[in-house]
Write an enzyme that holds these catalytic residues in place. Structure first.
Site, PDB file in Angstrom:
ATOM      1  N   PHE A   1      -5.822   2.295  14.421  1.00  0.00           N
ATOM      2  CA  PHE A   1      -5.978   3.149  13.394  1.00  0.00           C
ATOM      3  C   PHE A   1      -6.772   2.611  12.365  1.00  0.00           C
ATOM      4  CE2 PHE A   1      -2.634   5.793  15.040  1.00  0.00           C
ATOM      5  CZ  PHE A   1      -2.637   6.914  14.371  1.00  0.00           C
TER       6      PHE A   1
ATOM      7  N   ASN B   1       0.808  -1.229   0.049  1.00  0.00           N
ATOM      8  CA  ASN B   1      -0.003   0.052  -0.157  1.00  0.00           C
ATOM      9  C   ASN B   1       0.813   1.102   0.037  1.00  0.00           C
ATOM     10  OD1 ASN B   1       0.405   0.606   2.933  1.00  0.00           O
ATOM     11  ND2 ASN B   1      -0.329  -1.263   3.466  1.00  0.00           N
TER      12      ASN B   1
ATOM     13  N   ASP C   1      -3.833  -6.680   4.426  1.00  0.00           N
ATOM     14  CA  ASP C   1      -5.008  -7.585   4.861  1.00  0.00           C
ATOM     15  C   ASP C   1      -4.909  -8.952   4.252  1.00  0.00           C
ATOM     16  OD1 ASP C   1      -5.949  -5.632   6.484  1.00  0.00           O
ATOM     17  OD2 ASP C   1      -7.163  -4.766   5.019  1.00  0.00           O
TER      18      ASP C   1
ATOM     19  N   ILE D   1      -3.650  -8.649  13.229  1.00  0.00           N
ATOM     20  CA  ILE D   1      -2.845  -8.169  14.188  1.00  0.00           C
ATOM     21  C   ILE D   1      -3.499  -7.656  15.400  1.00  0.00           C
ATOM     22  CG2 ILE D   1      -0.527  -7.074  15.126  1.00  0.00           C
ATOM     23  CD1 ILE D   1       0.217  -7.288  12.059  1.00  0.00           C
TER      24      ILE D   1
ATOM     25  N   LYS E   1      10.995 -15.090 -11.104  1.00  0.00           N
ATOM     26  CA  LYS E   1      10.439 -13.976 -11.433  1.00  0.00           C
ATOM     27  C   LYS E   1       9.313 -14.511 -12.479  1.00  0.00           C
ATOM     28  CE  LYS E   1      10.779  -9.681 -14.138  1.00  0.00           C
ATOM     29  NZ  LYS E   1      11.780  -8.586 -14.773  1.00  0.00           N
TER      30      LYS E   1
ATOM     31  N   LYS F   1     -12.449  -5.561  18.164  1.00  0.00           N
ATOM     32  CA  LYS F   1     -11.009  -5.860  18.496  1.00  0.00           C
ATOM     33  C   LYS F   1     -10.646  -5.360  19.877  1.00  0.00           C
ATOM     34  CE  LYS F   1     -10.083  -5.288  13.578  1.00  0.00           C
ATOM     35  NZ  LYS F   1      -9.280  -4.634  12.565  1.00  0.00           N
TER      36      LYS F   1
END
Length: 402
Positions: free
Chosen positions: A326, A211, A280, A310, A290, A344
């Protein structure tokens, strides 16, 4: 931590004195008041007038002239004025005087009289530094509770290469900030785990799924916690940023590696702030070599499996820890963030809409909302990530004390 601090800076006669001119300037820019005390030998390298102009106070050299108008005993006045006394550069001569309690000039008498915290930065020829006499003197100072900062190694002015260099000015400033934070900072008795940046899941030896996270938010949190005295373990994915000084840094690539690193230190920490943007999902099959180009019309399919959550795992194992998550969202920000708090077992979550200008990945600013298990929502205006970190630490301390 330097804001408003009164620092007595003792300067002895070493070639490294040129760095100390800049040090005085940097300390003042961080809000400290600095009074310079020079040995007679130091004045042969730098004029007292230069230190006077940069510090804003007359540089003191002799007990017999230039005294404070409110006191005829200059060394006592200086010793009582300072919150911290620093010797830089600390030559072998001044170290020997300090260790023996010898007081034969203004600097040595001030050092002996000062009851405040003291830090010395030895700087000299390698042979002088490694001489048993110097090492015994440094050991004596350490036993008396005086902080001794090891010199840097490298090419010295005398042509010798080895230990004896005065650290660079940014390193000295960072040390003094950390030194004061560990003595006075509000987080000085706490251990923090902070995660930062994104994780990467390999497709083959060359490519990965990841990301856009730069790590700026997590690094800002780690830096501010350190500046307030906390011991910080920073678990970071790949990032171009330089970790803050004095953090224990654990570098990882994948989500599984980050989970293992977090679980390893989790039982020992008091506060966890999980600012990393973990992947995720991960490719089910990772090619050993490759992957070569294929017919464009055929396309390519990568089957993805879900990575471990996590934050959810940490929440399930939570005992004494204050756990902050977050939530980077692009829609239904409050609803999604509130659900994460509940599912969570979080004590707090920082939510932001990463589609907004000035928020999210690769920016120096952020626009966040703080959500709590009791349903309270606090919205912050756009501000720098450093300021967000400060607000976040404020709320963590307030909530922990409830």
């Amino acid at each position: 931590m330097l804001e408003g601090k009164k620092i007595v800076l003792g300067v002895s006669g070493g070639i490294a004195i040129y760095k100390v001119v800049d040090l005085v300037s940097k300390l003042r820019k961080r809000g400290a008041e600095v009074r310079v005390v020079m040995t007679e030998h130091a004045t042969k390298f730098v004029s007292p007038l230069l230190f006077s102009e940069i510090s804003g106070y007359p540089a003191a050299v002799s007990s017999w002239e230039g005294g404070r108008p409110d006191s005829s005993v200059e060394h006592i006045a200086l010793a009582e004025w300072g919150d911290l006394m620093v010797l830089a550069p600390a030559t072998a001569n001044i170290l020997a005087k300090a260790a023996c309690g010898l007081a034969d000039d203004l600097l040595s008498t001030t050092f002996l009289a000062a009851a405040c915290a003291k830090v010395v930065f030895p700087a000299m020829n390698t042979g002088m530094y490694e001489n048993p006499a110097t090492q015994e003197n440094l050991a004596t100072l350490r036993r008396r509770g005086i902080a001794v900062v090891e010199p840097a190694s490298g090419q010295l002015a005398c042509g010798v290469s080895g230990p004896g260099r005065l650290p660079e000015v940014p390193d000295i400033v960072a040390y003094l900030e950390r030194f004061l934070a560990k003595r006075e900072g509000r987080l000085r008795n706490l251990r923090f785990l902070v995660t930062a940046a994104g994780t990467r899941e390999p497709i083959d030896p060359v490519r990965y799924v990841g990301n856009r996270s730069s790590g700026k938010m997590g690094y800002a949190i780690a830096r501010e916690a350190l500046l307030q005295g906390a011991d910080v373990t920073l678990v970071t994915g790949p990032s171009a940023l330089t970790p803050p000084p004095y953090a224990k840094v654990i570098r990882v690539e994948t989500t599984q590696e980050m989970l293992a690193a977090c679980l390893d230190v989790y039982p020992e920490v008091d506060v966890v702030i999980k600012a990393a943007a973990v992947a995720d999902f991960k490719p089910r099959d990772v090619a050993d070599q490759k992957i070569k180009k294929i017919n464009p019309e055929e396309g390519m399919t990568v089957v993805m499996d879900q990575n471990p959550d996590i934050l959810k795992i940490l929440g399930a194992r939570k005992e004494k820890q204050f756990l902050v998550g977050f939530a980077a969202e692009t829609q239904n920000l409050l609803a999604n963030a509130a659900e994460k708090v509940r599912k969570k077992n979080l004590d707090m979550i920082v939510a932001n809409d990463v589609s907004q200008a000035g928020a999210g990945f690769n920016t120096d600013t952020n626009i966040v909302k703080f959500l709590y298990p009791d349903g309270t929502v606090e919205s912050l205006d756009m501000m720098t990530k450093d300021d967000v970190a400060l607000r976040l630490l404020d709320r963590v301390m307030e909530r922990r004390e409830r």
